[in-house]
Structures are given as structure tokens and as C-alpha cells.
Design a protein around this motif. Structure first.
Motif, PDB file in Angstrom:
ATOM      1  N   PHE A   1       0.847  -1.185   0.000  1.00 28.94           N
ATOM      2  CA  PHE A   1       0.000   0.000   0.000  1.00 28.94           C
ATOM      3  C   PHE A   1       0.884   1.238   0.000  1.00 28.94           C
ATOM      4  CE2 PHE A   1      -0.620   0.709   4.886  1.00 28.94           C
ATOM      5  CZ  PHE A   1       0.483  -0.055   5.216  1.00 28.94           C
ATOM      6  N   GLY A   2       0.272   2.400  -0.181  1.00 31.29           N
ATOM      7  CA  GLY A   2       1.093   3.606  -0.272  1.00 31.29           C
ATOM      8  C   GLY A   2       0.281   4.849   0.000  1.00 31.29           C
TER       9      GLY A   2
ATOM     10  N   GLY B   1      -4.761  -7.392 -10.412  1.00 34.67           N
ATOM     11  CA  GLY B   1      -3.581  -7.672  -9.588  1.00 34.67           C
ATOM     12  C   GLY B   1      -2.820  -6.431  -9.173  1.00 34.67           C
ATOM     13  N   PRO B   2      -3.486  -5.421  -8.589  1.00 32.60           N
ATOM     14  CA  PRO B   2      -2.761  -4.207  -8.176  1.00 32.60           C
ATOM     15  C   PRO B   2      -1.694  -4.520  -7.138  1.00 32.60           C
ATOM     16  CG  PRO B   2      -4.981  -4.212  -7.253  1.00 32.60           C
ATOM     17  CD  PRO B   2      -4.901  -5.366  -8.206  1.00 32.60           C
ATOM     18  N   HIS B   3      -0.528  -3.881  -7.277  1.00 28.15           N
ATOM     19  CA  HIS B   3       0.565  -4.180  -6.354  1.00 28.15           C
ATOM     20  C   HIS B   3       1.141  -2.917  -5.718  1.00 28.15           C
ATOM     21  CE1 HIS B   3       4.398  -5.436  -4.758  1.00 28.15           C
ATOM     22  NE2 HIS B   3       3.792  -6.575  -4.541  1.00 28.15           N
ATOM     23  N   THR B   4       2.141  -2.316  -6.355  1.00 33.60           N
ATOM     24  CA  THR B   4       2.846  -1.195  -5.724  1.00 33.60           C
ATOM     25  C   THR B   4       2.103   0.112  -5.959  1.00 33.60           C
ATOM     26  OG1 THR B   4       4.962  -2.295  -6.061  1.00 33.60           O
ATOM     27  CG2 THR B   4       5.021   0.099  -5.725  1.00 33.60           C
ATOM     28  N   ILE B   5       2.047   0.915  -4.900  1.00 36.74           N
ATOM     29  CA  ILE B   5       1.456   2.254  -4.979  1.00 36.74           C
ATOM     30  C   ILE B   5       2.579   3.273  -4.827  1.00 36.74           C
ATOM     31  CG2 ILE B   5      -0.142   3.882  -3.882  1.00 36.74           C
ATOM     32  CD1 ILE B   5      -1.612   1.412  -4.722  1.00 36.74           C
ATOM     33  N   HIS B   6       2.731   4.171  -5.761  1.00 36.96           N
ATOM     34  CA  HIS B   6       3.554   5.362  -5.539  1.00 36.96           C
ATOM     35  C   HIS B   6       2.734   6.580  -5.909  1.00 36.96           C
ATOM     36  CE1 HIS B   6       7.545   4.052  -4.406  1.00 36.96           C
ATOM     37  NE2 HIS B   6       7.592   3.164  -5.380  1.00 36.96           N
ATOM     38  N   CYS B   7       2.756   7.592  -5.023  1.00 40.24           N
ATOM     39  CA  CYS B   7       2.223   8.873  -5.443  1.00 40.24           C
ATOM     40  C   CYS B   7       3.221   9.448  -6.435  1.00 40.24           C
ATOM     41  CB  CYS B   7       2.046   9.788  -4.250  1.00 40.24           C
ATOM     42  SG  CYS B   7       3.538   9.943  -3.262  1.00 40.24           S
ATOM     43  N   ILE B   8       2.706  10.181  -7.396  1.00 38.80           N
ATOM     44  CA  ILE B   8       3.601  10.831  -8.344  1.00 38.80           C
ATOM     45  C   ILE B   8       3.318  12.328  -8.263  1.00 38.80           C
ATOM     46  CG2 ILE B   8       3.850   8.789  -9.771  1.00 38.80           C
ATOM     47  CD1 ILE B   8       1.828   9.813 -11.690  1.00 38.80           C
TER      48      ILE B   8
ATOM     49  N   VAL C   1      -3.623   4.420   0.144  1.00 38.81           N
ATOM     50  CA  VAL C   1      -4.254   3.729  -0.985  1.00 38.81           C
ATOM     51  C   VAL C   1      -3.873   2.251  -0.855  1.00 38.81           C
ATOM     52  CG1 VAL C   1      -4.461   3.607  -3.481  1.00 38.81           C
ATOM     53  CG2 VAL C   1      -4.065   5.822  -2.358  1.00 38.81           C
ATOM     54  N   ILE C   2      -4.887   1.407  -0.697  1.00 38.53           N
ATOM     55  CA  ILE C   2      -4.656   0.026  -0.256  1.00 38.53           C
ATOM     56  C   ILE C   2      -5.370  -0.948  -1.190  1.00 38.53           C
ATOM     57  CG2 ILE C   2      -4.857  -1.555   1.705  1.00 38.53           C
ATOM     58  CD1 ILE C   2      -5.426   1.071   3.397  1.00 38.53           C
ATOM     59  N   PRO C   3      -4.647  -1.537  -2.127  1.00 41.15           N
ATOM     60  CA  PRO C   3      -5.309  -2.465  -3.047  1.00 41.15           C
ATOM     61  C   PRO C   3      -5.408  -3.885  -2.510  1.00 41.15           C
ATOM     62  CG  PRO C   3      -3.112  -1.894  -3.852  1.00 41.15           C
ATOM     63  CD  PRO C   3      -3.254  -1.291  -2.487  1.00 41.15           C
ATOM     64  N   GLY C   4      -6.404  -4.589  -2.986  1.00 43.39           N
ATOM     65  CA  GLY C   4      -6.489  -6.030  -2.781  1.00 43.39           C
ATOM     66  C   GLY C   4      -5.842  -6.702  -3.969  1.00 43.39           C
TER      67      GLY C   4
END
Lengths: 120, 457
Positions: B82-83, B140-147, B102-105
């Protein structure tokens, strides 16, 4: 064609319903009814019987069950299940629909049959 | 409870994060709470996954306890990474706050947004349902980065059917799907990514299609080429791949991509988990290059048919860019390497704990049933924490005790001047004794940013 065409269409559209016996490895058993156009998972949810699930698209195997008796068909390709597991009766219950009365092994531990420690 | 403290940025603008990595070290307070992913997916516990709020304030009466849990609205998500909605890459954005997680499953494809305005009692704010994600032919969401500019980028490991190719999904600052970030066809496999905007580069790595890794690890899939072994170096502004490097047989399953934090740096690392190596990547003469710099040898284990690989499944770089930390999940080892010469990492210290070979087998009387997995380091580099779950189905293969007894969160005290670390034997967060039943624990984040979240422009 009957006197009431709408009723006939309604009867024609109604898919067959089957009895499903869901059995856990700890001995628990539940019975639910499922029509041929609903998944085993949806039928269980309708009956307030909680089964494991994940992607709901046949890609992740969290919902894996094993058909002990009867027959199910996958309404969407069970992409994550390798052919030899399909042949052994394993099914992805999020996309599997009954085609007869069935007895199905369920529960989170059925999924663990699919993989083992490759180095041990 | 205060939100992001809007540290003095020395440039008169009140945005999130810190002006520089060194400012993050100097100006941050000690972490008082941690947000930790908790999971019930794939266990017999009939409950949704959750975000655990762990009290890390040693002066608090509830120190090292899970003081709050934010359950997700559905079961079956497999929360994983999450990120933040914003980090130091947006520190020029006046009014933007580091406030929303922001937290994906990873299994469900559902994306949750949790508001941490009250740090000790966060609340679920928004949910993006899987169908909305699948419309973009992604899963399949994985890595979160704000841009920069408040947007959020998510690496997606598969298409709508859980097959290849994956891609990237972009959210706007209202947490709505903007669409696919990159033009179609740039990559097949996807996993983690990190961007270094000053050098106009993003690096992404490769795991596998969701339909391959989600059921668990099958050696047949490795032999069939269904696992990745390449790194992709992107033109950040053009959103296209400039260069792809095949890491070869010694670079199987490259996972976490970590650039050094200095915005000037053109060095980074990636852990090839399956082949148990660490690769250094760097830019030279205008082109990115890679070299294997750390090898972890497999070890014989009585009763096993094959030598046991180390499986270094997570790495991170300290905020001062002096140390690379990692965990060997199967062997049971947490390690720190001096990377002051980035091309020549030098082992500084390690702790042998958990896993199949770790010397320390219990903490506070709690048996350790898995090795060290996700790591997080305090911004000042003095406290390293880790959890023990990798991924539910992979846990079941290698450490089935994780499902039966739950994960733990542990801590080591680090001396970044001496290059040493010592297990804090008084510290234990036990995810095994929750009311609904034992839970797994995965990624860890601090409210004010951490060593695997913040990027500088």
C-alpha cells in the motif's frame, strides 16, 4: 405454445436447480440449492454459507473446491487451475456452475492441495 | 491527533513530506504508530483483511499493541502493498497532505482509500470496485507510488483475466481512475517500480501473471518461463520503456526496486528472490547497467530433497543511502550491507532469526513460524521492523504455521554509525491472538513517510 406466452417464456428461461452438499474437512456439512446459471459460490452466499474467494474471475484459486460427486461446469475459464487438477475434480467455485446434484469438498485447506514445497 | 506536520521545507511552500532525504532524517519525529497490512484471506477465519494500527510509542500504555483495526468491506482481497496519496515528490504542492492510504487487494483488484486524519483511528473513505479496474483490462494491483501533482500510480500484474500483460493504472487526486498510464504493449510482466524524476527514469521489475503466482509457487511455471527475470528502465515523461535488461538464470523473479533516495543518485538495487541474489543497477554513459553484487548460497536441510534457497523477498535502502537492508525469508536472516560504495556492498551485520535456519526461534515466548519478510526502517535509520508473511498461498507452502499461529512484527535496534543491529527482545506484536483468529501481517508504513515510500524531485 401455451395460452400465455409470457408464462411459457418464464418457464423456458428458468434453469434447472440442483442440490449441493458442501463438505469441509473438519466434518462440517451444509446443503444449498443452486440453479445452473449461478455459481456454487453465489449459491452458498445466498444461503448465508461462507466460502473462501478472491478474484471472482477464475484467476487466483482461493475458492478451490473438489467435486466428489456430480458435475460442475466453469462459466468462465478456470485459468489458474492446471489441467491435471481439473481432471482430478478440482473446481474454482467462483466460476463453477452445477450441472447435477453435487457433493463438493470446500474450505480454505482444499486450495493447499494445489501446491507443495518444491525443495522438500 | 495532528496530521502530516508540514515540515519546514526551507523554500516557503507548505506541501507534504520533506525538502531532502536528510531533512526527513533531521525533522521527522520518531514513529508513534505503524500501519500494518493484516490478512485473513485464504485461512479458515471468516473475516475481511484489515489495516492494523500498531502503537510504537514506548511511553504509551498500549506500546506494541494493535490499538485499532480498519476492516475492509469485503472478504477475499489479499491486501499486500500500500502507499500514500502524497509524499516528498509533491512537497512543492501547497495544500496537499500525506493523509490517505491507498490500499489495493491483490486478489480482488479492489482499491481502498483510508483517511488517516486521526492517526490512531483511521477510517475507510472510498472504494474503487474491481469492475472499474477491469474496464481498463488490468488486475492484480501491487505497488502504490504517489507521483508529482497529487496523482497516484499503481503497478498492475495482469489483464482483466489475470493473465499477461500487466500495466500501470493512474488515479487522480480525487481517487478516481484516470486510466492506463502507459501506452499498451510496453511490458508483459510487472511487479514493483520506483521513479527518479530528476533523471527522468522509472525502473520496474517482474513477478508473474496473477494466474501463475496467486495459486502458489510451482516449479513447473519457472521451467515454462512463466516467471519474470528482467528489469525495465522507462522514460518517465514519455511513459515508454527505454531499455530492458534480462538478468538471466541468476536473476529469477526480481522483486523490489529501490533507487537510492538522493534525487541526484543513479544507483539502485533489486532482489532476485528465487535465485537469491541482489543486483546493483546504475547509469553509466547515458545507459542503465546491472551487475550481481550479493549472492546468498542455498543450504542443505536435513530431510529436504534439495538445498534450501535463501529467498530474499524484500530489501530497502536507509534514508541516508548508507545501508541496504533485507530479509532472507526461508533461511531466517535479517541483514544490513554497507553501500557507501554502491557497486561493492559490504556486509555490516545480520540477525539469524526464524525461518528454517534462524538461531533465534522465539521472542517473548512466542514461537517464530516463518522468516523475516517485509521490512520497514525508521526515518532516522535506528529502528528496523519486519513482519513474517509473504503471500497467503506461498505461506501455506513454505510456512503453514503462519495460517495456524499468525504472523509477528519484530524490531531490531540499529546503530547506523557502527553498522550494527541487535534484536529488541522486549518487542513483539503478535498477530496470532486477535479476536477473530490468527492473522498474517505484511507491509508496514509510518504516517510521516518511510524508507520505501518517499521520492524526491
Amino acid at each position: 405454445m401455451g395460452a400465455n406466452g409470457d408464462d411459457d417464456r418464464a418457464v423456458d428461461a428458468c434453469p434447472p436447480v440442483h442440490d449441493l452438499t458442501l463438505t469441509w474437512r473438519d466434518g462440517r456439512e451444509e446443503s444449498v440449492r443452486a440453479s445452473e446459471d449461478e455459481t456454487v459460490l453465489d449459491a452458498a452466499e445466498q444461503a448465508d454459507v461462507s466460502l473462501p474467494f478472491g478474484c471472482l474471475t477464475g484467476a487466483c484459486t482461493t475458492c478451490t473446491g473438489r467435486t466428489l460427486d456430480g458435475r460442475v461446469e466453469h462459466g468462465r475459464p478456470p485459468r489458474a487451475l492446471k489441467p491435471h487438477y481439473l481432471n482430478d475434480g478440482y473446481a474454482l467455485l467462483c466460476v463453477a456452475e452445477p450441472r447435477s446434484n453435487c457433493r463438493i469438498e470446500v474450505g480454505a485447506d482444499v486450495q493447499t492441495d494445489l501446491v507443495s514445497n518444491p525443495w522438500k | 491527533m495532528a496530521t502530516d506536520p508540514h515540515h519546514d521545507h526551507d523554500h516557503g511552500i507548505d506541501g507534504p513530506g520533506y525538502a531532502t532525504p536528510q531533512a526527513a532524517i533531521e525533522q521527522s519525529d520518531r514513529e508513534k504508530v505503524a500501519y500494518v497490512i493484516g490478512l485473513y484471506v485464504g485461512t479458515g477465519v471468516d473475516a475481511p483483511d484489515f489495516i492494523a494500527v500498531v502503537d510504537l510509542d514506548p511511553d504509551s500504555a498500549t506500546y506494541q499493541e494493535i490499538i485499532e483495526r480498519v476492516p475492509m468491506p469485503n472478504r477475499g482481497d489479499e491486501l499486500h502493498h500500500f502507499g500514500w496519496n502524497a509524499c516528498s515528490s509533491s512537497c512543492h504542492m501547497e495544500g496537499l497532505e500525506r493523509r490517505h492510504l491507498v490500499i489495493p487487494g491483490n486478489r480482488s483488484g479492489r482499491i481502498h482509500v483510508v483517511d488517516t486524519k486521526n492517526r490512531r483511528d483511521p477510517e475507510l473513505e472510498t472504494v474503487i470496485e474491481p469492475e472499474a479496474v477491469q474496464e481498463h483490462d488490468l488486475s492484480g494491483p501491487h505497488t502504490i507510488h504517489c507521483i508529482p501533482d497529487g496523482k497516484i500510480l499503481i503497478s498492475m500484474l495482469g489483464n482483466a483475466d489475470g493473465e499477461l500483460p500487466g500495466g500501470f493504472l493512474e488515479l487522480n487526486d480525487d481517487f478516481e481512475i484516470e486510466g492506463r498510464w502507459e501506452p499498451p504493449g510496453e511490458i508483459e510482466f510487472n511487479y514493483d517500480f520506483w521513479y527518479q524524476p530528476r533523471h527522468n527514469v522509472m525502473v520496474s521489475s517482474e513477478w508473474a501473471a496473477p494466474k501463475t503466482y496467486q495459486p502458489g509457487f510451482d516449479m513447473e511455471d519457472v521451467e515454462a518461463g512463466n516467471y519474470g527475470r528482467r528489469l525495465h528502465f522507462w522514460d518517465w515523461e514519455e511513459k515508454t520503456v527505454d531499455r530492458t535488461i534480462d538478468l538471466g538464470e541468476e536473476g529469477l523473479v526480481p522483486l523490489e526496486t529501490r533507487f537510492l533516495h538522493s534525487p541526484e543518485a543513479v544507483h539502485g538495487y533489486v532482489n532476485a528472490a528465487l535465485s537469491s541474489n541482489i543486483f546493483h543497477f546504475w547509469k553509466e554513459n547515458g545507459e542503465y547497467r546491472i551487475e550481481r553484487v550479493i549472492d546468498f548460497e542455498s543450504r542443505e536441510h536435513e530431510g529436504w530433497d534439495m538445498p534450501v534457497p535463501a529467498l530474499p523477498t524484500d530489501i530497502l535502502v536507509s534514508m541516508d543511502d548508507r545501508y541496504l537492508f533485507g530479509g532472507n525469508w526461508l533461511h531466517g536472516e535479517v541483514w544490513m550491507y554497507d553501500i557507501s560504495d554502491p557497486a561493492t556492498p559490504r556486509q555490516a551485520d545480520s540477525i539469524s532469526i526464524g525461518g528454517y535456519f534462524g538461531e533465534i526461534r522465539e521472542v517473548q515466548g512466542r514461537e517464530l513460524v516463518a522468516g523475516p519478510q517485509m521490512l520497514q526502517l525508521s526515518l532516522d535509520g535506528e529502528r528496523l521492523y519486519w513482519t513474517t508473511s509473504l503471500y497467503s498461498t506461498w505461506d501455506d507452502q513454505f510456512f503453514p504455521g503462519e495460517a495456524e499461529k499468525g504472523s509477528v512484527m519484530l524490531k531490531a535496534d540499529v546503530n547506523p554509525r557502527k553498522g550494527t543491529m541487535d534484536l529488541d527482545e522486549e518487542f513483539l506484536v503478535n498477530f496470532g491472538d486477535l479476536p477473530e483468529g490468527p492473522a498474517r501481517a505484511h507491509e508496514i508504513r509510518w504516517p510521516d513517510g518511510d524508507c520505501s515510500s518517499d521520492v524526491w524531485q
